[in-house]
Write a protein that holds these residues in place. Structure first.
Motif, PDB file in Angstrom:
ATOM      1  N   GLY A 191       0.954  -1.166  -0.018  1.00 38.24           N
ATOM      2  CA  GLY A 191       0.206  -0.144  -0.016  1.00 38.24           C
ATOM      3  C   GLY A 191       0.703   1.306  -0.192  1.00 38.24           C
ATOM      4  N   ILE A 192       1.835   1.083   0.866  1.00 40.96           N
ATOM      5  CA  ILE A 192       2.883   2.398   0.676  1.00 40.96           C
ATOM      6  C   ILE A 192       3.334   2.745  -0.591  1.00 40.96           C
ATOM      7  N   PHE A 193       3.900   1.460  -1.194  1.00 34.51           N
ATOM      8  CA  PHE A 193       4.385   1.697  -2.642  1.00 34.51           C
ATOM      9  C   PHE A 193       3.545   2.234  -3.493  1.00 34.51           C
ATOM     10  N   LEU A 194       2.236   1.727  -3.421  1.00 38.83           N
ATOM     11  CA  LEU A 194       1.041   2.239  -4.542  1.00 38.83           C
ATOM     12  C   LEU A 194       0.868   3.641  -4.317  1.00 38.83           C
ATOM     13  N   PHE A 195       0.686   4.136  -2.877  1.00 39.16           N
ATOM     14  CA  PHE A 195       0.178   5.350  -2.561  1.00 39.16           C
ATOM     15  C   PHE A 195       1.296   6.376  -3.240  1.00 39.16           C
ATOM     16  N   ILE A 219      -5.377  -3.045  -5.953  1.00 37.91           N
ATOM     17  CA  ILE A 219      -5.429  -1.804  -6.078  1.00 37.91           C
ATOM     18  C   ILE A 219      -6.776  -1.124  -6.427  1.00 37.91           C
ATOM     19  N   ALA A 220      -7.540  -1.981  -6.863  1.00 39.02           N
ATOM     20  CA  ALA A 220      -8.770  -1.562  -7.539  1.00 39.02           C
ATOM     21  C   ALA A 220      -9.738  -0.993  -6.273  1.00 39.02           C
ATOM     22  N   LEU A 221      -9.472  -1.846  -5.051  1.00 44.05           N
ATOM     23  CA  LEU A 221     -10.137  -1.291  -3.796  1.00 44.05           C
ATOM     24  C   LEU A 221      -9.644  -0.335  -3.102  1.00 44.05           C
ATOM     25  N   PHE A 222      -8.448   0.361  -3.597  1.00 45.69           N
ATOM     26  CA  PHE A 222      -7.633   1.457  -3.092  1.00 45.69           C
ATOM     27  C   PHE A 222      -8.659   2.787  -3.428  1.00 45.69           C
ATOM     28  N   PRO A 223      -8.981   3.484  -2.219  1.00 48.95           N
ATOM     29  CA  PRO A 223      -9.852   4.706  -2.642  1.00 48.95           C
ATOM     30  C   PRO A 223      -9.377   5.670  -3.603  1.00 48.95           C
ATOM     31  N   MET A 224     -10.061   5.638  -4.643  1.00 51.48           N
ATOM     32  CA  MET A 224      -9.527   6.470  -5.796  1.00 51.48           C
ATOM     33  C   MET A 224      -9.899   7.969  -5.585  1.00 51.48           C
TER      34      MET A 224
END
Length: 511
Positions: free
Chosen positions: A360-364, A418-423
């Motif tokens: 999650g940190i990497f994606l953010f 990542i699809a569940l990450f709040p866009m």
């Protein structure tokens, strides 16, 4: 201002008291465990009845059951018998199961299972009182002389019913006592001693009755042990007629009272009853629920455990949000860590439930860096805020889709999360970071971004820690305690810890 502060303190104190009282009531009154890992022992008593049925004859089997006033709480009771009807009759001090069938042939078997917990049964103190007077039996000849001879020293050495019965048992177990030997007829068996003890106590107008007890010990088949009991006007007194021991041990339950056998059969023969007990361990929260359901406890009916399982899983997440908010409040108001708003780190922490922390940190970081680059380019186009946010949001969706596809091709299942990450949260975070960058510079923007990720990580760890999730979900009164703390922190105007380090040079004494 002082009146407002006093008002806030009063509300905070009231919320703290209500939250603490409701939590303590659940723990001590409803016996709800404070940990989901807590287990408790449960006893499973299996009874097997077997006999031979007579041909072309109706069959009726009667067996005594443990009474409802036992000091142990009954969790479950089941009867298994093929082609038999079963009914339970409530008697004065006993319960009795009756199996019946119109016809039965050959070997027959039926089973009775009882599950007990050693938690204290509140109904045990409400056990019905017993008789306090008994008619003296008519005795003649040597039997009358022997009873009178035994009663005289018993009366001299006793002060109440308890000591009277213990002295009587002591004399009957004395093999050198001629009067006791005469009444027992040289038969020192358990039933013979109990019979003479009843005769002796009845002659002193003290009622006594036989009690058959079962020892809760794991192992092979066992036979109920015969005890006696008498009511002293306040409570039942239990005695072992073989040893004179007073008080029913903690590992024993009363099965039935009276001189009748545990079971009898009509229309059959060769009746055999086998009783065995085994101990198991069960989860305490499930045990508490079972007890509450058996008692129709409204306290449990109003808890969140009464919701459907899917709703329970949802509320396990929702009730932890105030925990994350409380953490962010402490980090911002007490420590002084800067974040992108108050609730953004909490929402990012919730997204970490799907992506896990490192991924999650990497994606953010990756998506925010790309978004900041796009936001900087859009700034040169002089777009309005709504159009700019729409473009950034669409860009975030495209990047998320590309990462998901690429992750699937590479066998990285986390990429699909990542699809569940709040866009929307990512989009607004990119917009806020870009504004901070423009107003206070790139280093401060990076500092705020790092602070947001740090707070989001801590919030995720706190909101997903299983013991805390269980405690807050099971004891929702803790949310009122959090509200009280939030109100108390609302008027804090002192230095933050980060400011103490920042201005430490100003408090140094001059050389």
């Amino acid at each position: 201002m002082k009146g407002v502060k006093a008002h806030v303190r009063l509300i905070a104190a009231a919320l703290l008291v209500v939250g603490a009282v409701t939590t303590l009531w659940q723990i001590f009154a409803l016996n709800i465990p404070v940990s989901a890992e807590t287990t408790e022992p449960v006893w499973v008593i299996d009874t097997k009845i077997s006999f031979q049925a007579r041909s072309n004859s109706p069959v009726k089997v009667q067996m005594y059951l443990p009474p409802s006033w036992s000091k142990f709480i009954t969790l479950d009771e089941s009867f298994v018998a093929r082609n038999y009807g079963v009914n339970v009759d409530q008697m004065e001090h006993n319960r009795r199961a009756v199996w019946s069938a119109r016809r039965a042939e050959g070997s027959q078997q039926m089973f009775y299972r009882l599950m007990l917990t050693q938690r204290s049964n509140a109904r045990f103190s409400g056990e019905e009182p017993g008789p306090q007077f008994s008619e003296s039996p008519k005795l003649e000849g040597a039997e009358k002389v022997a009873v009178e001879a035994l009663l005289k020293p018993i009366r001299e050495h006793s002060a109440d019913i308890e000591t009277f019965i213990r002295e009587a048992i002591k004399l009957l177990n004395d093999t050198d006592n001629d009067n006791a030997r005469l009444l027992l007829r040289n038969d020192y068996s358990e039933r013979s001693r109990t019979r003479v003890l009843e005769l002796l106590l009845a002659s002193a107008h003290i009622p006594v009755e036989q009690v058959h007890t079962l020892r809760l010990i794991s192992g092979s088949s066992q036979t109920p042990e015969l005890w006696v009991r008498s009511y002293n006007g306040q409570r039942w007194l239990y005695f072992n007629p073989a040893t004179g021991e007073e008080g029913l041990p903690e590992d024993r339950i009363v099965w039935w009272t009276g001189s009748d056998p545990i079971a009898k059969v009509e229309g059959g023969y060769r009746l055999d009853v086998e009783i065995s007990a085994n101990q198991r361990t069960v989860n305490s929260i499930s045990l508490a629920q079972s007890i509450a359901e058996s008692r129709d406890d409204n306290g449990w009916a109003m808890s969140m455990y009464s919701l459907p399982l899917q709703s329970q899983h949802t509320f396990e997440i929702i009730v932890m949000i105030p925990v994350g908010v409380m953490l962010i409040l402490l980090l911002r108001n007490i420590i002084g860590i800067e974040t992108l708003g108050t609730f953004t780190p909490v929402l990012i922490g919730l997204a970490f439930r799907e992506t896990q922390v490192l991924w999650g940190i990497f994606l953010f970081t990756f998506i925010s860096a790309l978004g900041l680059g796009l936001r900087s380019y859009l700034e040169h186009l002089h777009l309005q805020l709504l159009s700019r946010l729409s473009v950034v949001l669409t860009f975030v969706v495209i990047v998320m889709a590309l990462i998901a596809v690429l992750g699937h091709k590479l066998g990285l299942d986390r990429g699909l999360s990542i699809a569940l990450f709040p866009m929307v949260i990512l989009t607004m975070s990119i917009e806020r970071l870009s504004i901070v960058w423009e107003e206070r510079g790139g280093m401060h923007s990076i500092k705020v971004g790092i602070g947001t990720l740090f707070a989001a990580t801590l919030a995720h760890l706190m909101m997903s820690y299983p013991p805390w999730v269980y405690f807050v979900f099971t004891f929702p009164g803790t949310l009122l305690v959090f509200m009280a703390l939030m109100l108390a922190l609302g008027h804090y105007r002192g230095y933050r810890l980060m400011e103490l380090f920042r201005f430490k040079d100003m408090v140094r004494e001059p050389d």
